[in-house]
Design a protein around this motif. Structure first.
Motif, short mmCIF file in Angstrom:
data_model
loop_
_atom_site.label_atom_id
_atom_site.label_comp_id
_atom_site.label_asym_id
_atom_site.label_seq_id
_atom_site.Cartn_x
_atom_site.Cartn_y
_atom_site.Cartn_z
N ASP A 197 0.83 -1.21 0.00
CA ASP A 197 0.00 0.00 0.00
C ASP A 197 0.86 1.26 0.00
O ASP A 197 0.54 2.25 -0.66
CB ASP A 197 -0.95 0.02 1.21
CG ASP A 197 -2.12 -0.95 1.04
OD1 ASP A 197 -2.37 -1.37 -0.11
OD2 ASP A 197 -2.79 -1.26 2.05
N LYS A 198 1.97 1.20 0.74
CA LYS A 198 2.87 2.35 0.80
C LYS A 198 3.37 2.71 -0.61
O LYS A 198 3.33 3.88 -1.02
CB LYS A 198 4.05 2.05 1.72
CG LYS A 198 5.05 3.20 1.84
CD LYS A 198 6.30 2.78 2.59
CE LYS A 198 7.30 2.12 1.65
NZ LYS A 198 8.62 1.86 2.27
N TRP A 199 3.79 1.68 -1.35
CA TRP A 199 4.33 1.92 -2.70
C TRP A 199 3.22 2.26 -3.70
O TRP A 199 3.41 3.08 -4.60
CB TRP A 199 5.13 0.72 -3.18
CG TRP A 199 6.43 0.59 -2.47
CD1 TRP A 199 6.80 -0.36 -1.56
CD2 TRP A 199 7.55 1.48 -2.58
NE1 TRP A 199 8.08 -0.13 -1.11
CE2 TRP A 199 8.56 0.98 -1.72
CE3 TRP A 199 7.81 2.64 -3.32
CZ2 TRP A 199 9.81 1.60 -1.58
CZ3 TRP A 199 9.05 3.25 -3.20
CH2 TRP A 199 10.03 2.73 -2.34
N LEU A 200 2.05 1.65 -3.54
CA LEU A 200 0.94 1.92 -4.45
C LEU A 200 0.41 3.35 -4.29
O LEU A 200 -0.06 3.96 -5.25
CB LEU A 200 -0.20 0.92 -4.22
CG LEU A 200 0.08 -0.52 -4.66
CD1 LEU A 200 -1.02 -1.46 -4.16
CD2 LEU A 200 0.20 -0.62 -6.18
N LEU A 201 0.49 3.87 -3.08
CA LEU A 201 -0.05 5.21 -2.80
C LEU A 201 0.99 6.33 -2.95
O LEU A 201 0.63 7.50 -2.99
CB LEU A 201 -0.64 5.26 -1.38
CG LEU A 201 -1.86 4.35 -1.15
CD1 LEU A 201 -2.21 4.28 0.32
CD2 LEU A 201 -3.05 4.84 -1.97
N ALA A 202 2.27 5.95 -3.02
CA ALA A 202 3.33 6.96 -3.09
C ALA A 202 3.23 7.79 -4.37
O ALA A 202 3.12 7.23 -5.47
CB ALA A 202 4.69 6.28 -3.00
N LYS A 203 3.24 9.10 -4.22
CA LYS A 203 3.18 10.00 -5.38
C LYS A 203 4.56 10.25 -5.96
O LYS A 203 4.72 10.42 -7.17
CB LYS A 203 2.53 11.33 -5.00
CG LYS A 203 1.10 11.21 -4.47
CD LYS A 203 0.16 10.67 -5.54
CE LYS A 203 -1.28 10.59 -5.03
NZ LYS A 203 -2.16 9.88 -5.95
N THR A 204 5.54 10.32 -5.09
CA THR A 204 6.93 10.48 -5.54
C THR A 204 7.75 9.34 -4.94
O THR A 204 7.54 8.95 -3.79
CB THR A 204 7.53 11.83 -5.10
OG1 THR A 204 7.46 11.92 -3.68
CG2 THR A 204 6.76 12.99 -5.73
N PHE A 205 8.66 8.80 -5.74
CA PHE A 205 9.45 7.66 -5.28
C PHE A 205 10.65 7.47 -6.19
O PHE A 205 10.67 7.96 -7.33
CB PHE A 205 8.62 6.37 -5.25
CG PHE A 205 7.88 6.10 -6.54
CD1 PHE A 205 8.52 5.44 -7.60
CD2 PHE A 205 6.57 6.52 -6.72
CE1 PHE A 205 7.86 5.19 -8.79
CE2 PHE A 205 5.90 6.28 -7.92
CZ PHE A 205 6.54 5.61 -8.95
N ASP A 206 11.65 6.75 -5.67
CA ASP A 206 12.78 6.33 -6.49
C ASP A 206 12.34 5.08 -7.26
O ASP A 206 11.94 4.08 -6.66
CB ASP A 206 13.98 6.02 -5.59
CG ASP A 206 15.18 5.55 -6.40
OD1 ASP A 206 15.26 4.32 -6.65
OD2 ASP A 206 16.00 6.38 -6.78
N VAL A 207 12.41 5.16 -8.59
CA VAL A 207 11.90 4.09 -9.45
C VAL A 207 12.56 2.74 -9.14
O VAL A 207 11.88 1.72 -8.94
CB VAL A 207 12.10 4.46 -10.94
CG1 VAL A 207 11.94 3.24 -11.83
CG2 VAL A 207 11.12 5.55 -11.34
N ALA A 208 13.88 2.73 -9.08
CA ALA A 208 14.61 1.48 -8.84
C ALA A 208 14.26 0.90 -7.47
O ALA A 208 14.11 -0.32 -7.31
CB ALA A 208 16.12 1.71 -8.95
N GLU A 209 14.10 1.79 -6.47
CA GLU A 209 13.78 1.34 -5.11
C GLU A 209 12.39 0.70 -5.06
O GLU A 209 12.19 -0.34 -4.42
CB GLU A 209 13.85 2.53 -4.15
CG GLU A 209 13.73 2.12 -2.69
CD GLU A 209 13.72 3.32 -1.74
OE1 GLU A 209 13.52 3.10 -0.54
OE2 GLU A 209 13.89 4.47 -2.22
N LYS A 210 11.43 1.31 -5.76
CA LYS A 210 10.07 0.77 -5.78
C LYS A 210 10.04 -0.61 -6.45
O LYS A 210 9.43 -1.55 -5.93
CB LYS A 210 9.11 1.72 -6.50
CG LYS A 210 7.69 1.18 -6.59
CD LYS A 210 6.71 2.19 -7.21
CE LYS A 210 5.31 1.62 -7.29
NZ LYS A 210 4.31 2.60 -7.79
#
Length: 324
Positions: free
Chosen positions: A254-267
């Protein structure tokens, strides 16, 4: 039996010979353009392979095979508008090279051209071929609409997802094969079995695509690995992971699905790790194999000599063991 490469070459030559009116240029040039930028021509080649399976005249089946290819590219032209995609097969998409209105209208004209090509089939099978083509066309549109609806929904079941890919992807393979069977003189039972082979194979193909998007070799896959994860696309893998996730995995997903900004490789790394922990890759492979088995069983039941079915079996094997 004619092999796949020969049939693909036959289709490629026929595509290159297609001609459209010169005026108005902005209506017809985009059609020639999208047809010229390649593709493997697998769907029309399958139609010819089905015709050949029953001893039909492959060259006489080229127009309906082209109808399948033109229809397929019509859907791609419109899909690219809906996805706002800048590239198709490494080339600028029609709506980017011209504009969205041109792409919409040219796509509409492509659909008409597909029907013109289908109308060149032998009159004795024209009506059943048209019925099949119409059912397939409606199904593909339904599948695309359902796929778009999934983007707005939090919960999608595996059953819903499998039906969506059946409509959006698999029915076109089934339709190509059944029309080819009719063109080859197959009886109704054999033609319908070939449709089932194509439909089940199409679902297995899409599940393989879902797996490759996460676990494929970047050098071989031909597009960004993890693209579905980055886009939060509801694939079989994500839906199954959400279904099996415990409290900790669900919170992380859920954290990754809802994140608006993120590091692509980390996700991609984090979500893949959750999939690994839940055994999702193996489960997806088993689901894919189940549909592949149903496809092979349908092929087995077709009442022609086993050796004549070898090319279709070889095609299915290669499709389901690909790395890109």
């Amino acid at each position: 039996m004619t092999d796949l490469k020969e049939l693909q070459l036959l289709i490629e030559e026929a595509v290159n010979k297609l001609s459209f009116p010169n005026h108005p240029a902005e209506l017809y040039e985009p059609i020639s353009y999208i047809l010229s930028i390649g593709g493997k021509r697998l769907r029309p080649a399958l139609l010819l392979m089905a015709c050949d399976l029953f001893g039909g005249d492959v060259k006489a089946a080229v127009p309906p095979a082209l109808a399948i290819e033109v229809f397929h590219n019509f859907t791609l032209m419109h899909d690219d508008i809906m996805d706002n995609a800048p590239l198709r097969r490494g080339k600028t998409t029609v709506h980017e090279r011209w504009n969205p209105n041109v792409a919409i209208l040219s796509g509409d004209a492509m659909l008409v051209e597909a029907y013109k090509l289908l109308m060149q089939i032998d009159n004795s099978i024209l009506r059943p071929a048209l019925i099949l083509f119409n059912q397939m066309g409606s199904a593909v549109c339904e599948g695309q609409q359902i796929d778009m609806q999934f983007e707005q929904r939090d919960n999608v079941s595996l059953e819903e997802y499998l039906d969506m890919i059946r409509l959006k992807t698999a029915v076109l393979l089934g339709c190509a094969l059944e029309i080819g069977a009719l063109a080859g003189g197959a009886n109704k039972a054999n033609a319908e079995l070939l449709y089932t082979f194509g439909e089940r194979l199409g679902i297995a193909f899409q599940l393989q695509d879902d797996i490759l998007d996460v676990y494929g070799d970047p050098e071989k896959f031909g597009k960004q690995v993890g693209g579905d994860i980055i886009a939060n696309k509801k694939t079989w893998l994500l839906i199954k992971a959400l279904e099996l996730a415990g409290e900790r995995e669900r919170a992380e997903l859920d954290k990754w699905l809802l994140a608006k900004t993120f590091d692509v490789a980390e996700k991609v790394k984090a979500v893949t790790a959750i999939y690994d922990g839940l055994g999702i890759r193996q489960l997806a492979a088993e689901a894919m194999q189940a549909f592949a088995t149903e496809a092979y069983q349908a092929l087995e039941q077709i009442k022609v000599e086993t050796e004549r079915k070898q090319q279709l079996r070889y095609f299915a094997d290669n499709l389901l063991n690909r790395e890109k």
